[in-house]
Every structure is written in structure tokens, then in C-alpha cells.
Design a protein around this motif. Structure first.
Motif, PDB file in Angstrom:
ATOM      1  N   THR A   1       0.723  -1.405   0.009  1.00  0.00           N
ATOM      2  CA  THR A   1       0.273  -0.078   0.002  1.00  0.00           C
ATOM      3  C   THR A   1       0.543   1.146  -0.195  1.00  0.00           C
ATOM      4  O   THR A   1       1.989   1.002   0.588  1.00  0.00           O
ATOM      5  N   GLY A   2       0.562   2.515  -0.692  1.00  0.00           N
ATOM      6  CA  GLY A   2       1.348   3.280  -0.538  1.00  0.00           C
ATOM      7  C   GLY A   2       2.335   3.014  -1.725  1.00  0.00           C
ATOM      8  O   GLY A   2       3.935   4.104  -1.333  1.00  0.00           O
TER       9      GLY A   2
ATOM     10  N   ASN B   1       3.233   4.256  -4.647  1.00  0.00           N
ATOM     11  CA  ASN B   1       3.170   5.141  -5.954  1.00  0.00           C
ATOM     12  C   ASN B   1       4.035   5.748  -5.123  1.00  0.00           C
ATOM     13  O   ASN B   1       4.542   6.969  -6.156  1.00  0.00           O
ATOM     14  N   LYS B   2       4.525   5.798  -4.356  1.00  0.00           N
ATOM     15  CA  LYS B   2       5.541   6.995  -4.079  1.00  0.00           C
ATOM     16  C   LYS B   2       6.712   6.837  -2.443  1.00  0.00           C
ATOM     17  O   LYS B   2       6.000   5.586  -1.679  1.00  0.00           O
TER      18      LYS B   2
ATOM     19  N   GLY C   1       7.009   3.525   0.255  1.00  0.00           N
ATOM     20  CA  GLY C   1       5.714   2.563  -0.175  1.00  0.00           C
ATOM     21  C   GLY C   1       7.294   2.206  -2.046  1.00  0.00           C
ATOM     22  O   GLY C   1       6.873   0.405  -1.956  1.00  0.00           O
TER      23      GLY C   1
ATOM     24  N   SER D   1      -2.199   2.397  -4.169  1.00  0.00           N
ATOM     25  CA  SER D   1      -2.545   3.912  -4.204  1.00  0.00           C
ATOM     26  C   SER D   1      -3.274   4.724  -5.021  1.00  0.00           C
ATOM     27  O   SER D   1      -5.083   4.198  -5.309  1.00  0.00           O
ATOM     28  N   ARG D   2      -3.930   5.739  -3.694  1.00  0.00           N
ATOM     29  CA  ARG D   2      -4.908   6.055  -3.662  1.00  0.00           C
ATOM     30  C   ARG D   2      -5.229   6.612  -5.602  1.00  0.00           C
ATOM     31  O   ARG D   2      -6.659   6.794  -5.481  1.00  0.00           O
ATOM     32  N   ASN D   3      -4.538   7.062  -6.011  1.00  0.00           N
ATOM     33  CA  ASN D   3      -4.599   7.748  -7.642  1.00  0.00           C
ATOM     34  C   ASN D   3      -4.129   6.817  -8.140  1.00  0.00           C
ATOM     35  O   ASN D   3      -3.430   6.406  -8.633  1.00  0.00           O
TER      36      ASN D   3
ATOM     37  N   HIS E   1      -1.421   7.218 -10.584  1.00  0.00           N
ATOM     38  CA  HIS E   1      -0.453   7.135  -9.570  1.00  0.00           C
ATOM     39  C   HIS E   1       0.083   5.740  -9.874  1.00  0.00           C
ATOM     40  O   HIS E   1       1.219   5.843 -10.252  1.00  0.00           O
ATOM     41  N   GLY E   2      -0.597   5.196  -9.728  1.00  0.00           N
ATOM     42  CA  GLY E   2      -0.292   3.547  -9.694  1.00  0.00           C
ATOM     43  C   GLY E   2      -0.236   3.231 -10.875  1.00  0.00           C
ATOM     44  O   GLY E   2       1.258   2.367 -10.533  1.00  0.00           O
TER      45      GLY E   2
ATOM     46  N   TRP F   1     -11.093   8.604   6.326  1.00  0.00           N
ATOM     47  CA  TRP F   1      -9.831   8.257   6.721  1.00  0.00           C
ATOM     48  C   TRP F   1      -9.210   9.346   7.784  1.00  0.00           C
ATOM     49  O   TRP F   1      -8.136   8.762   7.775  1.00  0.00           O
TER      50      TRP F   1
END
Length: 114
Positions: free
Chosen positions: A10-11, A13-14, A17, A35-37, A40-41, A114
Motif C-alpha cells: 500500500t502507498g 506509488n511514492k 512504499g 495507490s489512492r490515485n 499514479h499507481g 480516512w
């Protein structure tokens, strides 16, 4: 993905993580990039390697549930909820069909911030 071990990061994308995902891929893991986006993922998955995919592209649904203050050994059984009550929301989420939501955080009363 083949017979490689699989890691959901998780996380990914940057930051930390992303580095974890790259290191696991270098050690032969198939990496699912959380990724939340979505964009980006997908970009991160491309930078990680050929056996990495954005989680959203897999059809796997990931949701988080808050069990509340549950009586377990973690809190010396001081919680006000039973394990049966705490299990309701995670089980409900697990039983959702393929069209169900993903990326949510909830308890048995509904969505939580969240």
C-alpha cells in the motif's frame, strides 16, 4: 503473475512504499501496487518492473473495517464490544460481489473518514 510470491504494497506509488515495491520486485516478487490515485499507481507499477501491476487493474477489492473497541487480549479484554460484533463489518465487506466498492473505510454504521 506466475508462481512468484505476491506482495501487496500500500502507498507504493511514492516514497517508502515505492522503494519497498522495487526491492521486493528485485527479489522475485509479483507486486500489486496500492495507490489512492489510479494513474499514479499505474505509473509506479511501470517503474517497478514487468511483474508489477496497479491493484485497481486486478479486480481485487480492498476495503478497511473498524471493529470498534473490542474485548480482546490486546486490551486485556477491556473492550465494550464482542468479537462477534466486531466481525460483522469485515465479513459484510468480504461478501460483496465484484461490483462492490473498493478503497472504503467503514464500520457497521457506515462509511468513516480516512
Amino acid at each position: 503473475m506466475h508462481n512468484n510470491p505476491v506482495a501487496l504494497v500500500t502507498g507504493a506509488n511514492k516514497g517508502i512504499g515505492l522503494q519497498i515495491a522495487k526491492d521486493l520486485a528485485a527479489h522475485g516478487f509479483s507486486v500489486l501496487v496500492g495507490s489512492r490515485n489510479v494513474e499514479h499507481g499505474e505509473t509506479a507499477a511501470k517503474s517497478i518492473g514487468t511483474d508489477a501491476r496497479a491493484l485497481e487493474s486486478t479486480g481485487i477489492r480492498v476495503n478497511a473495517a473498524c471493529p470498534g473497541f473490542t474485548a480482546t487480549d490486546l486490551n486485556n479484554f477491556q473492550g465494550t464490544r464482542t468479537v462477534q460484533q466486531a466481525a460483522r463489518e469485515p465479513v459484510r465487506l468480504a461478501l460483496l460481489d465484484a461490483n462492490g466498492p473498493t478503497g472504503t473505510f467503514s464500520n457497521e454504521d457506515g462509511p468513516l473518514p480516512w
